[in-house]
Design a protein around this motif. Structure first.
Motif, short mmCIF file in Angstrom:
data_model
loop_
_atom_site.label_atom_id
_atom_site.label_comp_id
_atom_site.label_asym_id
_atom_site.label_seq_id
_atom_site.Cartn_x
_atom_site.Cartn_y
_atom_site.Cartn_z
N ALA A 349 0.82 -1.20 0.00
CA ALA A 349 0.00 0.00 0.00
C ALA A 349 0.86 1.26 0.00
N GLY A 350 1.95 1.23 0.77
CA GLY A 350 2.85 2.38 0.78
C GLY A 350 3.46 2.65 -0.59
N LEU A 351 3.81 1.59 -1.30
CA LEU A 351 4.36 1.75 -2.64
C LEU A 351 3.31 2.27 -3.62
N VAL A 352 2.07 1.79 -3.45
CA VAL A 352 0.98 2.27 -4.31
C VAL A 352 0.77 3.77 -4.10
N LEU A 353 0.78 4.21 -2.85
CA LEU A 353 0.58 5.64 -2.57
C LEU A 353 1.75 6.48 -3.04
N GLN A 354 2.93 5.86 -3.05
CA GLN A 354 4.13 6.59 -3.48
C GLN A 354 4.13 6.81 -4.99
N TYR A 355 3.60 5.85 -5.73
CA TYR A 355 3.65 5.93 -7.18
C TYR A 355 2.27 6.05 -7.84
N GLY A 356 1.21 5.94 -7.06
CA GLY A 356 -0.13 6.02 -7.61
C GLY A 356 -1.02 6.91 -6.77
N THR A 357 -2.29 6.51 -6.66
CA THR A 357 -3.26 7.30 -5.92
C THR A 357 -4.04 6.38 -4.96
N PRO A 358 -4.73 6.96 -3.97
CA PRO A 358 -5.52 6.11 -3.05
C PRO A 358 -6.56 5.24 -3.76
N SER A 359 -7.08 5.71 -4.88
CA SER A 359 -8.09 4.91 -5.59
C SER A 359 -7.49 3.66 -6.24
#
Length: 393
Positions: A349-359
């Motif tokens: 999840a941390g990597l997703v938020l770092q490179y993407g968005t909460p959605s």
């Protein structure tokens, strides 16, 4: 039902409040300690890893000690760690406090389950474990929203002081209610870990790890999803957690009943599939028309709580069916797999938020329940009758 089981469950309730309320505390903690949201998420990863690896080691070291004493001391250490966290000065200080809490939480949970089995008759052991685990379910249903509410009123530090209070209540109750002289089996760490090799167990543990990793990809940043993806105000985060918790309470009860009626394996598979579908739906909810986003999101959260929390009791039943004579061992390993899943989901999840968005969190998380079905298939393929390795009485 033995009333002493309820007091054991108070401790798992305190642990569960801290473990699940933190999803609403991370934004405040990040602001307070001057770190990024992803770095704040490392607090969850550290707790999960310390719990997963510390629990079997500490259980091996304290296996023959008086259980009343171990439970009381670990509950007090957990409470002291919560006070430390509440007074912590900076990120590293808070990290150290949470690691201490994780070690004590892991040992408490393992010892509480073993104690519940020891004080119950043979035909009530599964029920005893369900009561103790029920403390965690109640924490999800009511403790986590309460923690979020307290954090909204007096900051995240107040939530830790509340958790400390629950820990002290658990310690006092256990010391008064439990008899002295209850001792466990002398099992080495190697013997405990050897349970991983029981037929069917490795695949089941992989299933737990992957399914929980997918769920916690969203759970750990549920406050961020609520405010950043769905666009609701921060004041509604406790309501979101309450909605999830109410669903979880129903799901936990339904999961156990369905496991008895249609079979544990079928219930586990159904819960995994629904978990994946709900995660995808949470990502898609952000793209609905503005007037529909909030009500649909709350409905999804309730359904997701129900479907997600139907998994743990059914999975416990499935593991018990794989190796009935080694119930405490396989359930302890399942708890470690669960926390490894939490650590993995938090990292992802941390990597997703770092490179993407909460959605993006929902659909990324949904990949892991899909993979976890492979674990169920592997477990079924390798399942064979196996004699008991150790019995805990």
């Amino acid at each position: 039902m033995d009333i002493r089981l309820l007091w054991l469950a108070v401790g798992t309730f305190a642990i569960g409040v801290e473990s699940f309320a933190i999803s609403s505390l991370l934004p405040q903690i990040a602001d307070s300690t001057g770190v990024t949201l992803t770095q704040a998420g490392y607090l969850v990863i550290a707790f999960a890893l310390a719990n997963a690896f510390g629990s079997p080691v500490l259980a091996a070291l304290t296996g023959t000690a008086d259980r009343r004493r171990i439970l009381t001391i670990t509950a007090l250490i957990f409470a002291a760690g919560a006070v430390w966290a509440g007074f912590s000065q900076g990120y590293a200080d808070l990290m150290a406090a949470r690691i201490l809490m994780a070690f004590s939480a892991g040992l408490y949970t393992a010892t509480a389950q073993a104690t519940g089995v020891a004080i119950s008759s043979v035909d009530h052991r599964a029920r005893a474990i369900s009561v103790i685990v029920g403390g965690t379910t109640m924490a999800v249903a009511f403790g986590a929203p309460l923690g979020a509410l307290v954090a909204g009123l007096v900051s995240w530090r107040g939530s830790y002081f509340m958790v400390a209070g629950f820990g002290v209540i658990a310690a006092a109750s256990i010391w008064i209610m439990l008899p002295s002289g209850l001792r466990g089996s002398s099992l080495t760490l190697r013997q405990r870990i050897a349970a991983v090799g029981l037929p069917g167990v490795p695949g089941a543990l992989l299933t737990t790890l992957l399914n929980l990793a997918g769920a916690f990809t969203v759970i750990i940043y549920l406050a961020v999803v609520t405010t950043g993806s769905i666009g609701l105000p921060r004041e509604l985060v406790p309501a979101v957690l309450l909605a999830f918790g109410v669903g979880a309470a129903f799901g936990n009860a339904a999961g156990g009943q369905l496991a008895d009626r249609i079979g544990a394996r079928a219930t586990v598979v159904g819960a995994i599939v629904l978990n994946g579908l709900m995660l995808v739906a949470i990502s898609l909810a952000a793209h609905l028309p503005a007037g529909l986003v909030a009500p649909v999101f709350f409905a999804l959260i309730i359904l997701w709580g129900a479907t997600g929390w139907a998994f743990p009791p059914a999975q416990s039943s499935y593991l018990l069916s794989l190796s009935p004579g080694n119930a405490p061992l396989v359930l302890s390993l399942n708890a470690s797999a669960l926390y490894l899943g939490i650590a993995g989901g938090s990292l992802i999840a941390g990597l997703v938020l770092q490179y993407g968005t909460p959605s993006d969190l929902g659909w990324v998380g949904a990949l892991f329940p899909a993979l976890s079905l492979l674990g169920i298939g592997l477990s079924a393929a390798l399942r064979q009758p196996e004699p008991s390795m150790a019995r805990l009485g």
